[in-house]
Design a protein around this motif. Structure first.
Motif, PDB file in Angstrom:
ATOM      1  N   TRP A 258      18.468 222.918 -40.538  1.00  0.00           N
ATOM      2  CA  TRP A 258      17.301 223.780 -40.646  1.00  0.00           C
ATOM      3  C   TRP A 258      16.760 224.019 -39.247  1.00  0.00           C
ATOM      4  N   TRP A 259      16.463 225.285 -38.928  1.00  0.00           N
ATOM      5  CA  TRP A 259      15.987 225.683 -37.601  1.00  0.00           C
ATOM      6  C   TRP A 259      16.934 225.138 -36.539  1.00  0.00           C
ATOM      7  N   ASN A 260      16.454 224.252 -35.640  1.00  0.00           N
ATOM      8  CA  ASN A 260      17.312 223.736 -34.573  1.00  0.00           C
ATOM      9  C   ASN A 260      17.749 222.298 -34.826  1.00  0.00           C
ATOM     10  N   PHE A 261      17.663 221.888 -36.075  1.00  0.00           N
ATOM     11  CA  PHE A 261      17.909 220.484 -36.412  1.00  0.00           C
ATOM     12  C   PHE A 261      19.159 220.329 -37.276  1.00  0.00           C
ATOM     13  N   VAL A 262      19.936 219.282 -36.983  1.00  0.00           N
ATOM     14  CA  VAL A 262      21.079 218.908 -37.815  1.00  0.00           C
ATOM     15  C   VAL A 262      20.852 217.463 -38.255  1.00  0.00           C
ATOM     16  N   ALA A 263      20.839 217.243 -39.567  1.00  0.00           N
ATOM     17  CA  ALA A 263      20.522 215.923 -40.107  1.00  0.00           C
ATOM     18  C   ALA A 263      21.332 215.694 -41.381  1.00  0.00           C
ATOM     19  N   ARG A 264      20.900 214.713 -42.173  1.00  0.00           N
ATOM     20  CA  ARG A 264      21.575 214.444 -43.444  1.00  0.00           C
ATOM     21  C   ARG A 264      20.636 214.605 -44.624  1.00  0.00           C
TER      22      ARG A 264
ATOM     23  N   ALA B 168      11.255 215.677 -38.209  1.00  0.00           N
ATOM     24  CA  ALA B 168      11.514 216.300 -36.903  1.00  0.00           C
ATOM     25  C   ALA B 168      10.567 217.475 -36.681  1.00  0.00           C
ATOM     26  N   ARG B 169      10.361 218.280 -37.734  1.00  0.00           N
ATOM     27  CA  ARG B 169       9.443 219.416 -37.618  1.00  0.00           C
ATOM     28  C   ARG B 169       8.023 218.923 -37.316  1.00  0.00           C
ATOM     29  N   ARG B 170       7.581 217.885 -38.063  1.00  0.00           N
ATOM     30  CA  ARG B 170       6.239 217.342 -37.876  1.00  0.00           C
ATOM     31  C   ARG B 170       6.067 216.844 -36.435  1.00  0.00           C
ATOM     32  N   ALA B 171       7.083 216.123 -35.927  1.00  0.00           N
ATOM     33  CA  ALA B 171       7.005 215.550 -34.581  1.00  0.00           C
ATOM     34  C   ALA B 171       6.908 216.655 -33.517  1.00  0.00           C
ATOM     35  N   TRP B 172       7.682 217.732 -33.691  1.00  0.00           N
ATOM     36  CA  TRP B 172       7.619 218.830 -32.717  1.00  0.00           C
ATOM     37  C   TRP B 172       6.259 219.499 -32.747  1.00  0.00           C
ATOM     38  N   GLU B 173       5.750 219.770 -33.958  1.00  0.00           N
ATOM     39  CA  GLU B 173       4.467 220.448 -34.084  1.00  0.00           C
ATOM     40  C   GLU B 173       3.328 219.573 -33.552  1.00  0.00           C
ATOM     41  N   ALA B 174       3.491 218.246 -33.628  1.00  0.00           N
ATOM     42  CA  ALA B 174       2.461 217.313 -33.152  1.00  0.00           C
ATOM     43  C   ALA B 174       2.567 217.039 -31.652  1.00  0.00           C
TER      44      ALA B 174
ATOM     45  N   ARG C 298       6.319 227.439 -25.229  1.00  0.00           N
ATOM     46  CA  ARG C 298       6.953 226.567 -26.208  1.00  0.00           C
ATOM     47  C   ARG C 298       7.162 227.332 -27.512  1.00  0.00           C
ATOM     48  N   VAL C 299       8.283 227.110 -28.173  1.00  0.00           N
ATOM     49  CA  VAL C 299       8.597 227.827 -29.410  1.00  0.00           C
ATOM     50  C   VAL C 299       8.102 226.996 -30.602  1.00  0.00           C
ATOM     51  N   PRO C 300       7.164 227.557 -31.397  1.00  0.00           N
ATOM     52  CA  PRO C 300       6.682 226.790 -32.550  1.00  0.00           C
ATOM     53  C   PRO C 300       7.718 226.769 -33.675  1.00  0.00           C
ATOM     54  N   ALA C 301       7.687 225.692 -34.467  1.00  0.00           N
ATOM     55  CA  ALA C 301       8.580 225.628 -35.630  1.00  0.00           C
ATOM     56  C   ALA C 301       8.125 226.633 -36.676  1.00  0.00           C
ATOM     57  N   PRO C 302       9.062 227.277 -37.370  1.00  0.00           N
ATOM     58  CA  PRO C 302       8.677 228.154 -38.483  1.00  0.00           C
ATOM     59  C   PRO C 302       8.200 227.306 -39.654  1.00  0.00           C
ATOM     60  N   PRO C 303       7.528 227.918 -40.645  1.00  0.00           N
ATOM     61  CA  PRO C 303       7.125 227.161 -41.823  1.00  0.00           C
ATOM     62  C   PRO C 303       8.363 226.615 -42.536  1.00  0.00           C
ATOM     63  N   LEU C 304       8.221 225.474 -43.182  1.00  0.00           N
ATOM     64  CA  LEU C 304       9.349 224.902 -43.938  1.00  0.00           C
ATOM     65  C   LEU C 304       9.714 225.801 -45.109  1.00  0.00           C
TER      66      LEU C 304
END
Ligand code: MN
Length: 302
Positions: free
Chosen positions: A262-268, A276-282, A296-302
């Motif tokens: 999702w977005w710029n993240f690869v996870a499981r 990850a989204r919460r940490a970036w936005e915070a 800085r590029v904000p995360a899009p809504p989930l």
């Protein structure tokens, strides 16, 4: 350069398909725009989400810099390596591990996100001419995906002569010639210039894919140009590329687990993406800081 991955590319909860036997499965790329630059997104696709650990392929240009200058402000990644390879033009990379690195054709940038990194990329203001290249992501395996972020720049890459062709080995090894770039899983990435036919040795344990970057090339009687991904399955010990052109060869051992992107993240898991989204936005220190004048590029809504 960077994503973002959206549901238009692939659902965030997507799994990983089983590799097919030798085949030529032609998948149309999708036009997208990243930081002002038009790109063709060739991976992930709904019908094909990974090739080995390769999980993202954007082909940008060729285009005049005046129409395609790239300005991508600081943004985060987790769980992947970014691989940047230019055929023309120049980019400057800055990241949260302190790197500031111009990259030019023939050179390779490889950034490891691990548990978190951020970076910015831009076309230098003084550079004109043509921009042409690829941005690739490699999913990190369980063994390294929570590790430290890192960055490496390689000023020159090894080449292999293939009859009427030449392959530059970006990641992994081809015909016994190994790239110095980091690879956490069995992988191949090569830029193959074909001047009237080339026979490329392959690992039959890998699944493979090809993206034509220039010209037109034939694979098993199918003629292909830029804009599509040819998925070749597993079990091939060589690839016969006919014609004249230039192609990106990607391959690897089928990846160990389904990935969620999702977005710029690869996870499981979805929880990992949410966190990850919460940490970036915070503004969490997990992603460090980048010395860039771009916003800085904000995360899009989930
Ligand atoms: Mn990026």
């Amino acid at each position: 350069m960077s994503g973002p991955i959206t549901p238009g590319d692939v659902p965030p909860t997507a799994g990983t398909e089983s590799p097919a036997p030798p085949c030529v499965e032609v998948l149309e790329g999708r036009r997208a725009e990243v930081g002002g630059t038009p790109v063709t997104r060739l991976l992930p696709k709904r019908a094909r989400r990974t090739i080995g650990a390769w999980c993202f392929v954007d082909h940008f240009g060729p285009a005049e810099v005046a129409d395609a200058a790239m300005q991508i402000g600081p943004h985060p990644h987790i769980g992947l390596h970014t691989v940047t390879w230019l055929l023309a033009g120049e980019l400057v990379h800055r990241d949260s591990v302190g790197s500031e690195q111009p990259i030019r054709p023939g050179q390779l940038n490889l950034m490891t996100a691990g548990r978190g990194v951020s970076h910015a990329e831009e076309t230098p203001a003084v550079v004109g001419g043509v921009m042409h290249g690829v941005q690739l992501w490699v999913a990190q395996p369980e063994a390294t995906r929570f590790g430290a972020p890192a960055f490496e720049h390689h000023a020159a890459m090894p080449q292999v002569e293939l009859g009427a062709g030449t392959a530059t080995v970006l990641v992994g090894a081809l015909d016994g010639i190994a790239s110095p770039a980091r690879a956490d899983t069995p992988l191949i990435g090569a830029d193959v210039v074909v001047g009237g036919g080339a026979l490329v040795p392959l690992d039959p344990g890998f699944e493979h894919g090809v993206v034509v970057l220039e010209g037109r090339l034939g694979i098993d009687g199918r003629e292909l140009g830029p804009g599509v991904l040819a998925y070749l399955g597993r079990g091939r010990d060589e690839l016969d590329l006919a014609g004249r052109g230039r192609a990106l060869l990607l391959g690897g051992a089928p990846f160990e687990a389904p990935v969620r992107m999702w977005w710029n993240f690869v996870a499981r898991t979805q929880d990992e993406l949410d966190e990850a989204r919460r940490a970036w936005e915070a503004g969490d220190s997990r992603f460090g800081t980048v010395a860039s004048s771009l916003p800085r590029v904000p995360a899009p809504p989930l």
